[in-house]
Design an enzyme around this catalytic site. Structure first.
Site, mmCIF file in Angstrom:
data_model
loop_
_atom_site.group_PDB
_atom_site.id
_atom_site.type_symbol
_atom_site.label_atom_id
_atom_site.label_comp_id
_atom_site.label_asym_id
_atom_site.label_seq_id
_atom_site.Cartn_x
_atom_site.Cartn_y
_atom_site.Cartn_z
ATOM 1 N N GLU A 1 -4.141 2.596 -7.390
ATOM 2 C CA GLU A 1 -4.498 3.670 -6.475
ATOM 3 C C GLU A 1 -3.621 4.890 -6.740
ATOM 4 O OE1 GLU A 1 -6.546 2.013 -2.766
ATOM 5 O OE2 GLU A 1 -4.416 1.907 -2.361
ATOM 6 N N HIS B 1 0.847 -1.201 0.000
ATOM 7 C CA HIS B 1 0.000 0.000 0.000
ATOM 8 C C HIS B 1 0.887 1.257 0.000
ATOM 9 C CE1 HIS B 1 -2.822 3.068 1.338
ATOM 10 N NE2 HIS B 1 -3.768 2.286 0.866
HETATM 11 P P1 PGA Z 1 -9.711 6.085 0.490
HETATM 12 O O1 PGA Z 1 -8.466 5.097 0.722
HETATM 13 O O2 PGA Z 1 -10.837 5.255 -0.077
HETATM 14 O O3 PGA Z 1 -10.005 6.617 1.839
HETATM 15 O O4 PGA Z 1 -9.257 7.135 -0.478
HETATM 16 C C1 PGA Z 1 -8.120 4.131 -0.244
HETATM 17 C C2 PGA Z 1 -6.920 3.359 0.184
HETATM 18 O O5 PGA Z 1 -6.035 3.916 0.866
HETATM 19 O O6 PGA Z 1 -6.799 2.160 -0.141
#
Ligand code: PGA
Length: 254
Positions: free
Chosen positions: A169, A96
Site C-alpha cells: 500500500e 496498517h
Molecule cells: P483506500 O484505503 O482503498 O480507501 O485507499 C486502503 C487502505 O487503507 O487499506
C-alpha cells in the site's frame, strides 16, 4: 497455473456495530462463492462478533484490523490472536500505515504481531508495507520495501500449512481516490515477491503467500489491475464501505 486471489475490505474506524452489521448483510447479499477468489471484511473489534453471526458460512470471511503479540496478560486494551480467532476471524491486518502513523507502530512490533499470528495457526496475517511519498521522490522506494519486508518477516520460518499475505500500500495513494499506475504496482509487487523468496527461500510455494495491492482501488479502476501478474488481490478501504462498488471489484477479479 492460476492461483487463488483475495479481496479484503478494511472498514477502519468508520461503521459502528449497527452499521457494520447492516453493511455485512448488504455485502452478503451481493457476493456469492466463486472458485479462486476469496473475500473478507475487517470491522472494528467490537463489531467482530456481530458481523461473524451475520456472515455465518457465507462466502465472506471475517478479519480483524489489528492484533497484539502476547498471548494473554496485563495488556490493557489489547486483543490476542487467539481472541481474534475465537471471534470468528480467518485474517488479521498487521501494521496498517495508519497505525504506523498515529500509534507509532514500527516493524519490530509488526514482526512480533506476525509471529504471534503464525504461531497460533488458523489465522492469516495481512502484513502492510508501503513507501511514503518522500521515499518515492528520493528514489528509495525499492530499498524501503525490502527493508520493511526483512524487518517484518526476517527470522520467521514459514511452515507448509502457513500463509502470509503482504499488502503493498503506497501510503501516498491511500484514500486519495487515485491509485498508483498499474505498471508501478506491478513493479513493486515484483520487488516484494523477490524479497519474500529471498527471506523464506526460493522454493517457497505460491500457495504460502499472496501479494495484494491497496490504495484507492474502486469498481471503476480495478480492471487495470486485475490483468497484471503478481497481483493476487486487493485491500480496499473506501470501496469496502460501498456494497455495489465492492461487488464490482469482486466481479472483476475473475
Ligand atoms: P483506500 O484505503 O482503498 O480507501 O485507499 C486502503 C487502505 O487503507 O487499506
Amino acid at each position: 497455473m492460476t492461483h487463488s486471489k483475495i479481496l479484503i475490505a478494511n472498514w477502519k474506524m468508520k461503521p459502528g456495530l449497527k452499521d457494520s452489521i447492516d453493511l455485512a448483510k448488504k455485502i452478503k447479499e451481493k457476493i456469492k462463492k466463486k472458485p479462486g477468489v476469496g473475500v473478507a471484511v475487517c470491522p472494528n473489534h467490537i463489531a467482530l462478533h456481530g458481523v461473524s453471526k451475520v456472515l455465518g458460512k457465507s462466502a465472506i470471511k471475517l478479519g480483524a484490523q489489528d492484533v497484539f503479540w502476547e498471548e494473554q496478560g496485563s495488556y490493557t486494551g489489547e486483543i490476542s490472536a487467539a481472541m481474534i480467532k475465537e471471534a470468528g476471524c480467518g485474517y488479521v491486518i498487521v501494521g496498517h500505515s495508519e497505525r504506523r502513523k498515529y500509534l507509532n507502530e514500527n516493524y519490530e512490533m509488526i514482526h512480533q504481531k506476525t509471529k504471534a499470528v503464525l504461531n497460533l495457526g488458523g489465522l492469516i496475517p495481512v502484513v502492510c508495507i508501503g513507501e511514503e511519498a518522500k521515499d518515492r521522490d528520493s528514489g528509495k522506494k525499492d530499498y524501503v520495501l525490502m527493508d520493511q519486508l526483512h524487518q517484518a518477516f526476517g527470522g520467521i520460518n514459514l511452515m507448509e500449512n502457513q500463509e502470509v499475505i503482504v499488502a503493498y500500500e503506497p501510503v501516498w495513494a491511500i484514500g486519495t481516490g487515485t491509485p498508483i499506475k498499474p505498471e508501478e504496482a506491478e513493479y513493486a509487487h515484483k520487488i516484494v515477491k523477490i524479497t519474500l523468496l529471498d527471506i523464506f527461500g526460493s522454493d517457497l510455494p505460491k500457495k504460502n503467500y499472496k501479494i495484494i495491492y491497496g490504495g484507492s482501488i474502486s469498481g471503476s479502476n480495478v480492471k487495470d489491475f486485475v490483468k497484471l501478474d503478481n497481483i493476487d488481490g486487493f485491500l480496499v478501504g473506501g470501496a469496502g464501505l460501498k456494497p455495489v462498488d465492492f461487488a464490482k471489484i469482486f466481479k472483476a477479479m475473475g
